[in-house]
Scaffold this active site. Structure first.
Site, short mmCIF file in Angstrom:
data_model
loop_
_atom_site.label_atom_id
_atom_site.label_comp_id
_atom_site.label_asym_id
_atom_site.label_seq_id
_atom_site.Cartn_x
_atom_site.Cartn_y
_atom_site.Cartn_z
N ARG A 78 -14.13 68.69 88.86
CA ARG A 78 -15.42 68.99 89.17
C ARG A 78 -15.78 70.31 89.36
O ARG A 78 -15.18 71.17 89.96
CB ARG A 78 -15.82 68.29 90.50
CG ARG A 78 -17.03 68.31 90.94
CD ARG A 78 -17.13 67.64 92.49
NE ARG A 78 -17.32 66.09 92.00
CZ ARG A 78 -16.39 65.20 93.03
NH1 ARG A 78 -15.75 65.50 93.97
NH2 ARG A 78 -16.69 63.95 92.66
N ARG A 132 -4.63 69.89 106.47
CA ARG A 132 -5.75 71.28 106.51
C ARG A 132 -7.26 70.55 106.52
O ARG A 132 -7.68 71.12 107.31
CB ARG A 132 -5.44 71.87 105.21
CG ARG A 132 -6.30 73.25 105.37
CD ARG A 132 -6.70 73.74 103.97
NE ARG A 132 -7.82 73.01 103.39
CZ ARG A 132 -7.58 72.68 102.11
NH1 ARG A 132 -6.32 72.80 101.47
NH2 ARG A 132 -8.68 71.93 101.32
N HIS A 188 -4.61 65.03 87.37
CA HIS A 188 -4.49 65.89 88.44
C HIS A 188 -3.16 66.72 88.70
O HIS A 188 -2.93 67.60 89.28
CB HIS A 188 -4.86 65.35 89.84
CG HIS A 188 -5.28 66.40 90.87
ND1 HIS A 188 -4.34 66.45 92.01
CD2 HIS A 188 -6.12 67.38 90.97
CE1 HIS A 188 -4.83 67.31 93.03
NE2 HIS A 188 -5.89 68.12 92.34
N TYR A 244 -4.45 80.76 97.46
CA TYR A 244 -4.08 79.55 97.89
C TYR A 244 -2.36 79.45 98.17
O TYR A 244 -1.88 80.00 97.33
CB TYR A 244 -4.33 78.38 96.99
CG TYR A 244 -5.88 78.07 96.50
CD1 TYR A 244 -6.70 78.68 97.39
CD2 TYR A 244 -6.03 76.95 95.84
CE1 TYR A 244 -8.07 78.36 96.85
CE2 TYR A 244 -7.48 76.63 95.34
CZ TYR A 244 -8.72 77.35 96.12
OH TYR A 244 -9.75 77.16 95.75
N ARG A 259 -7.48 73.36 86.65
CA ARG A 259 -8.59 74.39 87.02
C ARG A 259 -7.68 75.60 86.35
O ARG A 259 -6.63 75.95 86.98
CB ARG A 259 -9.05 74.37 88.26
CG ARG A 259 -9.53 73.22 88.64
CD ARG A 259 -10.10 73.55 90.13
NE ARG A 259 -10.64 72.56 90.65
CZ ARG A 259 -11.67 71.64 90.68
NH1 ARG A 259 -12.63 72.30 89.95
NH2 ARG A 259 -11.88 70.59 91.42
#
Length: 712
Positions: A428, A587, A458, A491, A398
């Site tokens: 996604r 988390r 990923h 993040y 991403r």
């Protein structure tokens, strides 16, 4: 592949665990210690998370029910039982969110001269301004669609907000329905009204009214000659998961584009949100037209689609927000910034390339405390322009719009370097964006590949190959987060810059695995999914079990997003039986029961929810007094261990390893954003004891970086 079979009393349902996570997000909005505009932000995040949950997870469960599947999940619940329990858990949370919006957020914003008004609260001057604005800025883009035997029920797009208008025809005496879509993509959800029109004293800083109310109270202009008897808002969520089977698609990009068109047109409706006061005949009309069942219907006591509260963060009210952290450049990289020469901050002879620094030492990056732009982006920028760099390879899962990294890769290709980008088209909700980047990169001469058949890539890795003294040297970055300029500020993620030869060779072979026909089965230092990561992690856990059984200290500390893999959970229970101390920082979803007598007494789980989304993954193993620590892109989920390409790297520099150990300790001592998981699977938020200082791990890290970026 995961093969453990856990009894229901040993495994928490992943969907219900996810709801518990989102409940902790909502708790941040409800917590009066959270700055007011950040309360709005967390409420918006709660709603946005829930939208994705329905589009993917609830949609999947509904598909299973429709297919007649009754196979229970690991906790013993059938798909239908899971759906019913999800609904039961969500309804009180949705009410809490609406109560907070109505009774807390709007009232307290008013105390700060920010007015979020209903149309009925506007004075006559404001209503006139809104009506004029409606005529010239809203009315032209609206399309009223009738619902009657001559007009089939209109298609209602995913996540759209709509007005159901009840119309009376004075000539025929008939009562009819029409649907008007609220044009949220073209217009802001909250319409700002000039503050000078307010009769308040003092004048407000900001006044706004919801767009759907602006439309609703001007419906007479859309239906001239008719009588508007009522208006009601509704919102639809559809199945948005893309089912892609690589073996059936010769052209993955074409298949994805077709799938995205299908998504835009919409899958089956999985949720219908309506206001509490919607008449039953209107509800019935919508349910029939959208083909939804009673369990798909959510009656909401307030405005729909509160994800739009994100927009309030743009208000110029810094006192109502968490203090913004701009990030720092690591001291070790302070003289590697090309822009400092242009600005006259350093002399050209003082400049040091990032490659020179990397040759001297490994560098551990911690975002957003370390700036992404002056570290990772600078690394790729210098690689693109350095005449000694022969090639650049990287994975893109991403990335942001207007990405500086994409621009650097294109520039590198134009400079004659061999550039390869693995663009994961199946990320996604980023598929469309990634298709556009892939095409732009290909047009610029970058070799673009889409990964390994049947697997989602990923991993977050960069390999730069540089010619030095007639030899090639590899420079690598291995991270826990995406190469995304925007999310790097939101993040928390870790990254390792290194020139260690074994890591470089591992990345060379991993990229060959990703781009060619390599059947690589082992790596020197990396743990790679789906090849060695599961075996490697299980081996590291078993080693702690052996240490404990032989009388040494067995100790595991791990931080990740989610823990749901049955095999790993079963092994952690085995570790607890051997008296291994297991401290987990999870988390999101956690399907393990901690602190249960006779099962997991030595296991603790804490969840950190704060200003930044905790996204880094750290795996620390005590190893009988010789600790090993790893970072990487994988969670302990079956999909990460078996169905994705992931990379986890050891951090071998003792100073950097010490930094990570202290970081884990900091998280474990948090008493502001930390939630302790109980033995029944519930969570209790930590509170400082009387006289105890507040320890907010993220605030403490911001403070540390403001005083000088940790180097060891």
């Amino acid at each position: 592949m995961s093969s453990a079979v856990l009894s229901p009393d040993r495994y928490i349902n992943r969907e219900l665990s996810w709801i518990a996570f989102n409940q902790r997000v909502l708790a941040q909005a409800l917590d009066q210690r959270t700055p007011l505009l950040d309360q709005a932000k967390f409420s918006a995040i709660f709603s946005n998370n829930l939208d994705e949950f329905f589009m993917v997870r609830v949609a999947s469960l509904k598909s299973q029910v429709e297919a007649g599947i009754t196979t229970p999940s690991e906790d013993g619940k059938t798909p239908l039982e899971q759906l019913l329990t999800i609904r039961e858990r969500l309804i009180p949370l949705l009410q809490q969110q609406q109560d907070h919006y109505r009774k807390q957020l709007r009232k307290k914003l008013l105390d700060h001269n920010v007015q979020l008004l209903d149309y009925s609260q506007l004075n006559k001057h404001q209503q006139q301004w809104v009506s004029d604005t409606f005529r010239h800025s809203v009315f032209p883009v609206l399309t009223p669609l009738a619902v009657d035997p001559a007009h089939p029920f209109p298609f209602v797009s995913n996540l759209s907000l709509n007005v159901a208008a009840v119309i009376h025809d004075p000539e025929s005496g008939q009562r009819q329905f029409a649907r008007v879509k609220v044009p949220q993509k073209n217009l802001p959800r909250f319409v700002s009204i000039p503050t000078e029109l307010s009769e308040s004293d003092p004048k407000p800083i900001h006044t706004a009214v919801p767009l759907e109310q602006v439309i609703a109270f001007n419906l007479d202009l859309l239906f001239p000659g008719m009588s508007v008897q009522g208006h009601y808002f509704f919102r639809v969520t559809r199945d948005a998961d893309l089912e892609l089977r690589d073996l059936e698609a010769d052209d993955l990009m074409l298949a994805l584009e077709q799938g995205l068109r299908k998504r835009r047109m919409g899958g089956e409706v999985v949720r219908l949100e309506v206001p509490n006061d919607m008449p039953e005949d209107v509800v019935e009309m919508l349910m029939n037209g959208l083909a939804v069942e009673e369990e798909d219907l959510y009656r909401i006591d307030g405005p729909l689609g509160l994800d739009d509260l994100f927009g309030l963060m743009a208000l110029p009210l810094p006192k109502l927000k968490d203090k913004q952290h701009s990030g720092q450049t690591p001291t070790v990289l302070a003289r590697t910034q090309q822009h400092l020469i242009d600005e006259g901050a350093i002399k050209p002879e003082e400049f040091e390339s990032i490659f020179s620094v990397m040759r001297q030492q490994d560098i551990l990056l911690h975002h957003p405390y370390d700036l992404f732009s002056t570290t990772v982006e600078e690394f790729i920028n210098q690689a693109a322009d350095d005449p000694q760099v022969m090639g650049i390879k990287m994975t893109l899962y991403r990335t942001s719009k207007d990405s500086p990294i994409i621009a650097a890769l294109i520039r590198a290709a134009e400079n004659g370097k061999q550039v390869m980008a693995l663009v994961e088209l199946k990320a996604r909700f980023d598929e469309d964006n990634n298709i556009q980047w892939a095409r732009q990169l290909e047009r610029s001469g970058v070799h673009v590949v889409y990964g390994v058949l049947g697997l989602k890539t990923h991993t977050k890795i960069v390999l730069v190959v540089r010619k030095e003294q007639e030899k090639l040297r590899s420079y690598v970055h291995i991270g826990t987060g995406n190469y995304n300029s925007k999310t790097s500020k939101l993040y928390t993620d870790l990254g390792l810059l290194s020139t260690r030869p074994e890591l470089g060779q591992d990345l060379v072979e991993l990229f060959n695995y990703l781009t060619g026909f390599s059947k690589q089965q082992s790596f020197r230092r990396l743990l790679v999914a789906p090849v060695t990561l599961r075996k490697g992690m299980e081996s590291l856990i078993r080693r702690e079990i052996e240490h404990a059984r032989e009388g040494r200290d067995g100790h595991i500390r791990a931080k990740m997003n989610s823990l749901v893999d049955p095999d790993i959970i079963a092994l952690l229970y085995e570790a607890a039986a051997a008296n291994v101390r297991v401290e987990l920082i999870i988390r999101g979803m956690c399907s393990l029961y901690p602190g249960r007598e006779g099962l997991s007494e030595s296991i603790s789980v804490v969840s950190i929810i704060g200003q930044f989304l905790e996204h880094s993954r750290i795996f620390w193993f005590g190893n009988g007094g010789s600790p090993e620590v790893y970072i990487g892109s994988a969670d302990w989920m079956s999909r990460n261990l078996d169905r994705r390409v992931e990379a986890v790297t050891p951090v071998e520099d003792p100073n950097l390893r010490g930094r990570l150990e202290r970081l884990l300790e900091l998280y474990l001592k948090d008493n502001r954003g930390a939630w302790d998981m109980q033995s029944d699977g519930s969570f209790i938020q930590r509170q400082p004891e009387d006289g105890e200082d507040v320890r907010n791990s993220q605030v403490q890290l911001i403070k540390q970086w403001s005083q000088g970026v940790p180097q060891s």
